[in-house]
Design a protein around this motif. Structure first.
Motif, short mmCIF file in Angstrom:
data_model
loop_
_atom_site.label_atom_id
_atom_site.label_comp_id
_atom_site.label_asym_id
_atom_site.label_seq_id
_atom_site.Cartn_x
_atom_site.Cartn_y
_atom_site.Cartn_z
N ALA A 9 0.85 -1.19 0.00
CA ALA A 9 0.00 0.00 0.00
C ALA A 9 0.89 1.23 0.00
O ALA A 9 2.00 1.21 0.52
CB ALA A 9 -0.92 0.02 1.23
N ASN A 66 -3.37 3.69 -2.39
CA ASN A 66 -3.46 2.56 -3.30
C ASN A 66 -3.09 1.29 -2.54
O ASN A 66 -2.18 1.30 -1.71
CB ASN A 66 -2.49 2.73 -4.47
CG ASN A 66 -2.91 3.84 -5.40
OD1 ASN A 66 -4.09 4.07 -5.62
ND2 ASN A 66 -1.93 4.52 -5.96
N TYR A 67 -3.79 0.20 -2.86
CA TYR A 67 -3.56 -1.06 -2.20
C TYR A 67 -3.36 -2.18 -3.22
O TYR A 67 -3.95 -2.17 -4.29
CB TYR A 67 -4.74 -1.45 -1.31
CG TYR A 67 -4.99 -0.52 -0.14
CD1 TYR A 67 -5.83 0.58 -0.26
CD2 TYR A 67 -4.39 -0.77 1.09
CE1 TYR A 67 -6.06 1.43 0.80
CE2 TYR A 67 -4.62 0.06 2.16
CZ TYR A 67 -5.45 1.16 2.02
OH TYR A 67 -5.67 1.99 3.09
N ASP A 113 -4.25 -5.78 -4.52
CA ASP A 113 -5.55 -6.47 -4.49
C ASP A 113 -5.62 -7.47 -3.34
O ASP A 113 -6.68 -7.67 -2.75
CB ASP A 113 -5.78 -7.18 -5.82
CG ASP A 113 -6.09 -6.22 -6.95
OD1 ASP A 113 -5.97 -6.63 -8.13
OD2 ASP A 113 -6.45 -5.06 -6.67
N LYS A 115 -6.65 -5.55 -0.03
CA LYS A 115 -7.80 -4.64 0.01
C LYS A 115 -8.88 -5.18 0.95
O LYS A 115 -9.21 -6.36 0.92
CB LYS A 115 -8.38 -4.47 -1.40
CG LYS A 115 -7.57 -3.55 -2.28
CD LYS A 115 -8.20 -3.42 -3.66
CE LYS A 115 -7.38 -2.52 -4.56
NZ LYS A 115 -7.94 -2.43 -5.94
#
Length: 121
Positions: free
Chosen positions: A49, A58-59, A61, A64
């Motif tokens: 992240a 932003n992470y 997938d 998340k």
């Protein structure tokens, strides 16, 4: 000179939580992005992240909904709250900062020393 000092790694059972912290210090003018990466032996370092000074995080997938990154700009510190951990999250976690140093030092990328996260099944 810039240093990133991480803390908060350790051993936890599957389903548990850990919180990582990373404090940046030194000759810093501004930090553009701070983030967390992870790497297992023999594998490439991958993004977990990242979060800019302004804007959305932003992470990867795979994390998340389970991990949350946050930062305290006044303290030059980034955090990673990791919930619902599973054995696949076992890795060395590295803090990263994209920053501009003071005294016209320019923009560079810096890394912490890494902190081990181990999740047992």
């Amino acid at each position: 000179q810039v240093q990133l000092v991480e803390s908060g790694g350790g051993l936890v059972r599957a389903g548990g939580s850990l919180r990582l912290s990373c404090a940046a210090s030194g000759n810093i003018f501004s930090i553009i992005t701070m983030g967390w990466y992870r790497q297992a032996p023999g594998n490439q370092r991958e993004l977990v992240a990242k979060i800019p000074s302004v804007g959305s995080a932003n992470y990867a997938d795979s994390v998340k909904g389970r991990f949350t990154i946050s930062r305290d700009n006044a303290k030059n510190t980034v955090y990673l709250q990791m919930n619902s951990l599973n054995p696949e999250d076992t890795d060395v976690y590295y803090c990263n900062a994209d920053l501009v140093t003071a005294n016209f030092g320019g923009r560079n990328e810096y890394w912490g020393q890494g902190t081990q996260v181990t999740v047992s099944s």
